[in-house]
Write a protein that holds these residues in place. Structure first.
Motif, PDB file in Angstrom:
ATOM      1  N   UNK A   2       0.828  -1.214   0.000  1.00 49.78           N
ATOM      2  CA  UNK A   2       0.000   0.000   0.000  1.00 49.78           C
ATOM      3  C   UNK A   2       0.858   1.258   0.000  1.00 49.78           C
ATOM      4  N   UNK A   3       0.191   2.388  -0.151  1.00 48.02           N
ATOM      5  CA  UNK A   3       0.871   3.682  -0.082  1.00 48.02           C
ATOM      6  C   UNK A   3       0.081   4.601   0.827  1.00 48.02           C
ATOM      7  N   UNK A  33       1.078   0.651  -8.480  1.00 46.41           N
ATOM      8  CA  UNK A  33       1.809  -0.513  -7.981  1.00 46.41           C
ATOM      9  C   UNK A  33       1.319  -0.984  -6.616  1.00 46.41           C
ATOM     10  N   UNK A  34       0.304  -0.309  -6.057  1.00 49.13           N
ATOM     11  CA  UNK A  34      -0.185  -0.729  -4.741  1.00 49.13           C
ATOM     12  C   UNK A  34      -1.563  -1.376  -4.871  1.00 49.13           C
ATOM     13  N   UNK A  35      -1.976  -2.033  -3.792  1.00 50.46           N
ATOM     14  CA  UNK A  35      -3.295  -2.663  -3.803  1.00 50.46           C
ATOM     15  C   UNK A  35      -4.303  -1.890  -2.968  1.00 50.46           C
ATOM     16  N   UNK A  36      -3.798  -1.001  -2.115  1.00 45.85           N
ATOM     17  CA  UNK A  36      -4.709  -0.145  -1.348  1.00 45.85           C
ATOM     18  C   UNK A  36      -3.946   1.082  -0.878  1.00 45.85           C
ATOM     19  N   UNK A  37      -4.683   2.069  -0.346  1.00 40.57           N
ATOM     20  CA  UNK A  37      -4.007   3.266   0.178  1.00 40.57           C
ATOM     21  C   UNK A  37      -4.579   3.666   1.534  1.00 40.57           C
ATOM     22  N   UNK A  47      -8.466  -6.156   6.866  1.00 36.33           N
ATOM     23  CA  UNK A  47      -9.327  -6.017   5.681  1.00 36.33           C
ATOM     24  C   UNK A  47      -8.609  -5.616   4.393  1.00 36.33           C
ATOM     25  N   UNK A  48      -7.415  -5.060   4.483  1.00 37.70           N
ATOM     26  CA  UNK A  48      -6.769  -4.575   3.247  1.00 37.70           C
ATOM     27  C   UNK A  48      -6.452  -5.747   2.328  1.00 37.70           C
ATOM     28  N   UNK A  49      -6.551  -5.532   1.030  1.00 39.18           N
ATOM     29  CA  UNK A  49      -6.384  -6.654   0.095  1.00 39.18           C
ATOM     30  C   UNK A  49      -4.957  -7.184   0.046  1.00 39.18           C
TER      31      UNK A  49
END
Ligand code: G4P
Length: 527
Positions: A13-14, A102-106, A272-274
């Motif tokens: 993530x970012x 490039x991330x999957x969540x923020x 919960x984050x992917x």
């Protein structure tokens, strides 16, 4: 099995925010939670780049900003978390946009005093384009900020996303008492300057428990009861599917500098984050569980040591396993490549790795082979998509001050724009070169680096264009339009036609006059 476990362990993530909202501080505290750094201030010093060795870094140091997007890896609750840092300065916003691919969540940080700010809006637009799941952290609750309900309203309206508070503040500023955890039903009492491991949490299973009055005083307890009743009525359970689709964002309140309210957020994040998600290519969707390796370059970083011209390309692994010294196909160049020293990042130190898994970001030494968006695979011909160039906002024509160095200038411009430092447009059927940037600072970086690294001396002449639009349509119509508008027609680096509009009015007029031509603000119109 081990392979699937590795994927399930990873979250990439970012953190995004308007400058000064507290991104750097939050990053540092998260790393402290993960035990990745021991000393508070380590991230900060990264930001200011103390003791930088090269002259190029001087630019960054003087301005106290980081041009670099770095990657930090830490472990928390058996998970391996990759945090991709993004430059806070708006002039380097494109770097941030690319990192978001490039991330999957923020995690979005909002300053409770300033609310939604310009950068917040723009960054969220990019997240929305990709339906990226978002968690919101409302920071600086130790200051007198906006009232929480007003703030929630403002964020929802301005960012076009539904929010779902998971903690709720008890007062703010000097009177800030802490947060009530709505799903754990516990109270976390505020004490300034907590250590990462400090806990001052009290279970309050029944909000009417007199313990609450004891802990925060009768007045604040009454207010909290009222707020919680309202919140329970409106929100209920968090819809994690809606979160995954980027439709609902859980919200936490806290104070990063005081290390407060972060654990609640981090615990929810890991829950919960992917994990690494599937990603689109021009041929098909690629999912992390596939056995064969694939990945793409989202960032290229110039070597900061002027004696070595090589660069570092940041690759996000999308599927399979990247192995050291194994041969992979560089799809655009149709070339086999091996990497003897891919490395990962543990906080600020670099480590050579033998393999990397989906969700990981590795640094690859590059001698000029890579461009932003390049794809590596085990042979399958496909390119990852969704790596758009956005229309720049500032345009300047390049003036070569030293005709003897024309070749060096061309090479420098090509390489710097491959890195994504800026966009280069060349006159259609001519030689004029125009650089498009998001901020003034980028022009300074380019001018400086062209001279230092390529020996080419340039000036820039400001041009008053409003936007660059990629144009598509039937060939006959396009030919006609480009002939008619010759002075405003450029080619981007890949030879795509671009119309430079002088103003919004001109653009709208051209749109009306040429209904068969499409004008696109990003280069990703093909997909
Ligand atoms: P950024 O990366 O988003 O640009 O923000 P950064 O973390 O650098 O934070 C910006 C300023 O806000 C810093 O103060 C930081 O200490 C402060 N800050 C961060 N979190 C909180 C918080 O929860 N409460 C309060 N009151 N302030 C907070 P500075 O004066 O610019 O830097 P410094 O001298 O404190 O390092």
């Amino acid at each position: 099995m081990k392979y699937q476990n590795e994927i399930n362990r990873r979250k990439t993530f970012a953190i995004i925010s308007h400058p000064d909202a507290g991104k750097t501080t939050l990053t540092e505290k998260l790393l402290l939670f993960g035990g990745a750094i021991q000393v508070a201030g380590a991230v900060k010093s990264n930001k200011i780049k103390k003791g930088a060795t090269s002259d190029f870094m001087e630019i960054e140091r003087q301005r106290g900003i980081s041009v670099a997007t770095s990657v930090m890896t830490f472990e928390y609750k058996d998970l391996l978390i990759n945090l991709l840092d993004t430059p806070g300065h708006k002039d380097f916003a494109e770097d941030t946009y690319r990192t978001l691919t490039a991330v999957d969540s923020v995690i979005l940080v909002i300053d409770s005093v300033n609310g939604v700010e310009e950068q917040t809006r723009r960054l969220m637009e990019v997240c929305r384009m990709r339906d990226t799941p978002v968690i919101v952290f409302v920071n600086k609750m130790d200051r007198d900020g906006k009232f929480p309900f007003d703030l929630i309203d403002e964020i929802e309206k301005e960012l076009n996303i539904s929010l779902h508070p998971l903690t709720w503040p008890i007062n703010m500023g000097r009177e800030f008492k802490g947060v009530y955890n709505l799903y754990e039903k516990s109270l976390n009492l505020f004490t300034p300057s907590q250590k990462a491991t400090d806990e001052n949490s009290v279970a309050i299973n029944d909000i009417n428990d007199a313990l609450l009055d004891q802990k925060v005083g009768a007045k604040d307890a009454a207010q909290l009861r009222e707020d919680v009743e309202l919140l329970d009525g409106v929100y209920g359970e968090l819809d994690s599917e809606a979160y995954m689709k980027g439709e609902v964002a859980p919200v936490f309140f806290g104070s990063a500098v005081n290390n407060f309210g972060i654990r609640e957020m981090l615990d929810t994040f890991v829950r919960i984050a992917p994990n690494p998600l599937c990603r689109a290519t021009d041929v098909r969707e690629v999912c992390p569980g596939e056995p064969k390796f694939s990945g793409f370059i989202f960032k290229i970083h110039a070597n900061l040591d002027p004696r070595h011209r090589d660069r570092i390309a940041f690759l996000r692994v999308c599927s399979g396993r990247l192995e050291r010294n194994k041969s992979y196909k560089h799809i655009r160049l149709d070339k086999d490549m091996k990497f003897s020293n891919p490395y990962t990042f543990l906080a600020r130190s670099k480590e050579v790795v033998d393999d990397a898994y989906p969700g990981d970001v590795v640094g690859l030494f590059d001698t000029g082979n890579f461009k932003i968006g390049d794809t590596l695979t085990e042979g399958e011909k496909m390119m990852f998509t969704g790596m758009p160039s956005f229309s720049p906002e500032l345009f300047r024509e390049v003036v070569n001050k030293d005709p003897m160095k024309t070749k060096q200038l061309e090479k420098g411009l090509r390489q710097l724009t491959d890195e994504g430092v800026a966009q280069l447009f060349t006159q259609h059927g001519g030689n004029r070169k125009i650089i498009g940037c998001v901020g003034d600072l980028q022009f300074e970086v380019i001018q400086y680096r062209l001279l230092q690294e390529y020996g080419a001396s340039v000036d820039f002449v400001p041009l008053s264009f409003y936007k660059a639009c990629w144009i598509t349509g039937e060939k006959k119509k396009i030919d006609e339009f480009t002939r008619f508008k010759q002075a405003n027609i450029m080619e981007d680096k890949d030879g795509n036609l671009v119309y430079l509009a002088q103003s919004e009015w001109f653009l709208n007029t051209e749109r009306q006059n040429n209904p068969d031509i499409e004008f696109h603000f990003t280069s990703d119109y093909k997909h």
